[in-house]
Write an enzyme that holds these catalytic residues in place. Structure first.
Site, PDB file in Angstrom:
ATOM      1  N   ARG A  84     -12.125 -50.310   6.920  1.00  0.00           N
ATOM      2  CA  ARG A  84     -10.578 -50.491   6.675  1.00  0.00           C
ATOM      3  C   ARG A  84      -9.822 -50.993   6.145  1.00  0.00           C
ATOM      4  NH1 ARG A  84      -6.497 -54.459   8.771  1.00  0.00           N
ATOM      5  NH2 ARG A  84      -4.241 -53.580   9.412  1.00  0.00           N
ATOM      6  N   VAL A  85      -8.991 -51.161   5.604  1.00  0.00           N
ATOM      7  CA  VAL A  85      -8.395 -52.291   4.532  1.00  0.00           C
ATOM      8  C   VAL A  85      -6.704 -51.728   5.122  1.00  0.00           C
ATOM      9  CG1 VAL A  85      -7.022 -51.971   2.215  1.00  0.00           C
ATOM     10  CG2 VAL A  85      -9.693 -51.050   2.426  1.00  0.00           C
ATOM     11  N   GLY A  86      -6.364 -52.956   5.064  1.00  0.00           N
ATOM     12  CA  GLY A  86      -5.297 -53.393   5.418  1.00  0.00           C
ATOM     13  C   GLY A  86      -3.978 -52.883   5.036  1.00  0.00           C
ATOM     14  N   ASP A  87      -3.186 -54.259   5.351  1.00  0.00           N
ATOM     15  CA  ASP A  87      -1.871 -53.537   3.876  1.00  0.00           C
ATOM     16  C   ASP A  87      -1.747 -54.845   2.619  1.00  0.00           C
ATOM     17  OD1 ASP A  87      -1.793 -55.735   6.126  1.00  0.00           O
ATOM     18  OD2 ASP A  87       0.399 -56.145   5.768  1.00  0.00           O
ATOM     19  N   THR A 108      -4.028 -63.716   8.834  1.00  0.00           N
ATOM     20  CA  THR A 108      -3.842 -63.406   7.503  1.00  0.00           C
ATOM     21  C   THR A 108      -3.439 -64.839   6.949  1.00  0.00           C
ATOM     22  OG1 THR A 108      -3.804 -61.064   7.666  1.00  0.00           O
ATOM     23  CG2 THR A 108      -2.967 -62.163   5.254  1.00  0.00           C
ATOM     24  N   GLY A 141      -1.136 -54.278   9.837  1.00  0.00           N
ATOM     25  CA  GLY A 141      -1.061 -54.367   8.495  1.00  0.00           C
ATOM     26  C   GLY A 141      -0.805 -52.752   8.418  1.00  0.00           C
ATOM     27  N   GLY A 180       0.392 -59.588  10.131  1.00  0.00           N
ATOM     28  CA  GLY A 180       0.447 -58.967  10.887  1.00  0.00           C
ATOM     29  C   GLY A 180       0.508 -57.967  10.956  1.00  0.00           C
TER      30      GLY A 180
END
Ligand code: ASP
Length: 355
Positions: A231-234, A203, A257, A255
């Site tokens: 899928r969605v991360g942080d 990222t 998420g 890193g």
């Protein structure tokens, strides 16, 4: 998109392919104030902090400078963790997440699972400025970007497609796909996987402090490699992938998420700063919280430590900055007026993560 578009050709052609779109929704120039600007980012952001610094020295808003900085990385096919050239989801489709926050207005905007748009961070700024919402996802986010004139392109480069295909071919012994013999592997794919197979991700986060002492920040990513579609991360979650308070400073993360989503670490860092912690202590506090809440044996090594990494970046209102990660070896990119350079992050464990 021509298959053989190399990096230099691509960057030169950037304006035609969407770099111009990063100006959409920019704030008016403020004029140059009297304070020293600072830009920090994850280690893949040397060019990004350099661009952000140039713009802030010329009087840009800190968020606009941050977005223009990360746009270089979003457009770079060689960075497989962000934007164009990002590693796709398990179906071979690139899905991007990004968020922005603006100190002077305490505004925030984000997009998640956005397909076909090279500059999700600039779209996130328009979500902040042109809607009453903070987050648009998937098809709705794409329609919103299209409506505002962002060009649509296929974000999957030939190199990223070959990497994804190799992952598919080696993912299970029980399916019918056969990977190429080592001497027939594409050199770029061979380089990408190195000696062992690791499920990687990456990222870019950038926090900027302008000549008026205002902050802005952005986090933009293609997320976890080969992720489950949707899928969605942080990164696009305010308080997790980034957070700021214009009276205190700005923070962000890269890193794993999921570990950050379970702790809202960027918010933790800003609250620690507010209580008087230094950027280093604030980022280390967030690291310790991740370790304390990591209860799953599946995510621990033989000594009970997280078997993943997260990295935090923090820039205080008065221009101090630091980064920290769970495992050793991480760096952050910083430009504080003279030149961009890489600086060691603090860490909880001295050694680098062994996966
Ligand atoms: N934080 C990103 C995500 O989980 C990935 C990364 O930074 O490595 O989507």
């Amino acid at each position: 998109m021509p298959e053989n578009l190399n990096r230099r050709t691509f960057l030169t052609a950037g304006a035609a392919l969407g770099l111009g779109a990063t100006a959409m929704g920019a704030f008016p120039q403020k004029g140059v104030g009297g304070k020293g600007p600072v830009a920090i980012s994850s280690a893949n952001g040397m060019a990004a902090v350099t661009r952000a610094m140039e713009l802030m020295k010329a009087g840009s808003d800190p968020l606009d400078a941050a977005i223009a900085g990360v746009a270089i990385v979003e457009a770079d096919p060689a960075d497989h963790t962000v934007g164009y050239g990002g590693i796709p989801n398990e179906d071979g489709i690139v899905e991007l997440d990004a968020a922005v926050m603006h100190g002077p207005t305490h505004g925030g905007g984000a997009v998640a699972s956005l397909r076909n748009i090279m500059h999700p961070a600039a779209v996130a700024r328009l979500v902040m400025k042109r809607t009453d919402h903070c987050l648009l996802v998937g098809e709705g986010a794409l329609r919103f970007a299209r409506m505002h004139g962002f060009p649509e392109i296929d974000l999957l480069t030939d190199e990223a497609r070959k990497i994804w295909l190799y992952w598919k071919e080696t993912n299970s012994k029980d399916d019918d796909r056969i990977p190429p013999p080592p001497d027939e592997m594409d050199p770029a794919v061979k380089k990408f996987f190195g000696e062992k197979y690791v499920r990687e991700h990456g990222t870019i986060h950038l926090s900027a402090l302008d000549t008026h002492g205002d902050v802005g920040c952005v986090t933009t990513t293609s997320g976890l490699y080969y992720k489950i579609p949707g899928r969605v991360g942080d990164s696009p979650i305010l308080g997790a992938g980034l957070f700021l308070d214009n009276t205190v400073g700005s923070a962000g993360s890269t890193g794993r998420g999921e570990a950050n989503l379970l702790n809202l670490s960027s918010h933790t860092i800003i609250e620690a700063l507010r209580r008087g912690a230094s950027p280093k202590d604030a980022t280390l506090e967030a690291c310790r919280r991740v370790v304390a809440t990591n209860k799953s044996p599946r995510l621990q090594d033989a000594k009970g430590r997280p078997n993943f990494d997260v990295k935090f970046y923090c820039l205080s209102k008065d221009g101090r900055f630091a980064g920290a990660s769970l495992w050793g070896g991480a760096k952050l990119a910083v430009h504080d007026g003279n030149a961009a350079r890489l600086v060691e992050c603090a860490s909880l464990y001295d050694e680098a993560l062994v996966e």
